[in-house]
Design an enzyme around this catalytic site. Structure first.
Site, PDB file in Angstrom:
ATOM      1  CE  LYS A  14      33.859  39.117  -0.454  1.00 33.69           C
ATOM      2  NZ  LYS A  14      33.942  37.686   0.326  1.00 33.69           N
ATOM      3  N   PRO A  95      31.401  35.082 -11.605  1.00 36.06           N
ATOM      4  CG  PRO A  95      33.148  33.623 -10.866  1.00 36.06           C
ATOM      5  CD  PRO A  95      33.019  34.855 -11.356  1.00 36.06           C
ATOM      6  N   GLY A  99      32.080  33.477  -3.580  1.00 34.72           N
ATOM      7  CA  GLY A  99      32.776  34.036  -2.509  1.00 34.72           C
ATOM      8  C   GLY A  99      33.555  35.267  -2.861  1.00 34.72           C
ATOM      9  N   GLY A 102      30.535  39.220  -5.938  1.00 35.10           N
ATOM     10  CA  GLY A 102      29.880  39.753  -7.103  1.00 35.10           C
ATOM     11  C   GLY A 102      28.571  40.357  -7.135  1.00 35.10           C
ATOM     12  N   GLY A 103      27.493  39.818  -6.189  1.00 32.69           N
ATOM     13  CA  GLY A 103      26.311  40.586  -5.890  1.00 32.69           C
ATOM     14  C   GLY A 103      26.416  41.480  -4.939  1.00 32.69           C
ATOM     15  CB  SER A 104      28.195  42.124  -1.874  1.00 30.50           C
ATOM     16  OG  SER A 104      27.441  40.942  -1.146  1.00 30.50           O
ATOM     17  CG  ASP A 137      29.887  40.766   1.325  1.00 33.48           C
ATOM     18  OD1 ASP A 137      28.963  41.051   1.069  1.00 33.48           O
ATOM     19  OD2 ASP A 137      30.417  39.767   0.742  1.00 33.48           O
TER      20      ASP A 137
END
Ligand code: C5P
Length: 287
Positions: A14, A95, A99, A102-104, A137
């Site tokens: 995002k 990556p 910001g 990615g993890g979310s 997020d």
């Protein structure tokens, strides 16, 4: 895709086209007003499979420290029953600490894929509730598309945003989200919300985009100011910090301009991780 007891779904990144941040709340979170859009282009791939015991495999962030693990806990709590053990495999294209969520996105996609694999049928509202327990997020990635997010980022309202093309430029060094918010607290408050209407075209984004975390990110990593200047000089309009950083989103008016911008950035910034992405205004499929 579902085959032989497994579900694989893409986990897109995002970008926050506008990220307005208020003073820290008593619970340690900051009130946000942010326009988030899910990008088309490179994405992680999350595969959820039935297994003998729970497993999360992700390069560099295996096991219980991965947000996908917390997502499975939250899914079980929302379902209100013990669920069969699942293995989650995450193939990374995005990556970390950039910001771009990615993890979310991986965690939200784990919720979607597990719900589908187990036939739970929880629906968007309950999956978003589970997602909010995982991170601020994460609910956004259940919905995708373009959303205004308020609260700490978990209160969503569908938005309109212009189609645009972009190049995400990720430096090798990431930034920690709590560290960026802590640095924000030590800086002067940003100007109030001007309530400027969302532009109808990508060209209008050049003056509308705003990220209140930019001064804080620049304080923590002074090299970002030079990177931003280089990306602006290459023709991005605008060059915008992604979320809490450290990646910068270089926006272009159309696909040809973005392709040319990507070529210039690859030459000017050798060694940077570049992702060519875009937003077409479509809602995410699958729910
Ligand atoms: O919700 P999440 O776990 O992603 O937040 C990580 C950290 O980022 C929080 O602990 C907090 O320090 C910071 N944060 C914040 N305000 C927000 C979202 C996150 O201060 N709205």
């Amino acid at each position: 895709m579902s085959a032989m007891g497994s579900v694989t779904l893409p986990a897109p990144p995002k970008v926050n086209l506008r990220l307005l941040v208020g003073p820290v709340r008593p619970d340690g979170y900051h009130p946000l007003t942010t326009l988030m859009v899910a990008l088309d282009g490179p994405a992680d791939a999350v595969t959820v499979t039935r297994a003998d015991e729970r497993q999360v495999e992700c390069p560099g962030i295996d096991g219980p420290t991965n947000l996908a693990w917390a997502a499975l806990d939250a899914l079980e709590a929302e379902a209100g029953e013990a669920l069969p053990p699942l293995a989650v495999h995450i193939a990374k294209a995005l990556p970390a600490q950039a910001g771009i969520g990615g993890g979310s996105s991986d965690a939200a996609t784990t919720l979607l894929a597990a719900d589908q694999l187990l036939g739970l049928g929880l629906g968007a509202e309950r999956l978003e509730r589970a997602a909010a327990d995982v991170g601020s997020d994460v609910p956004f990635f259940i919905r995708g598309g373009a959303q205004w997010a308020t609260g700490r980022g978990e209160v969503l309202r569908p938005a309109e945003a212009p189609a645009f093309e972009c190049v995400i430029v990720a430096p090798g060094t990431g930034l920690s989200t709590p560290a960026v918010y802590a640095a924000f607290d030590d800086l002067p408050a940003p100007p109030p919300d001007d309530h400027a209407p969302v532009p109808g075209t990508a060209a209008g984004l050049a003056t509308w985009c705003r990220n209140d975390l930019w001064p804080a990110a620049r304080t923590l990593d002074p090299a970002l100011a030079r990177l931003h200047a280089d990306i602006t000089a290459a023709g991005a309009a605008p060059a915008l910090l992604c979320g809490s950083g450290s990646a910068i989103c270089a926006i272009a008016a159309d696909a040809a301009a973005a392709d040319a911008l990507a070529d210039r950035l690859a030459r000017a910034l050798p060694g940077m991780h570049l992702l060519r992405a875009g937003f077409a205004g479509r809602a995410r499929e699958g729910l």
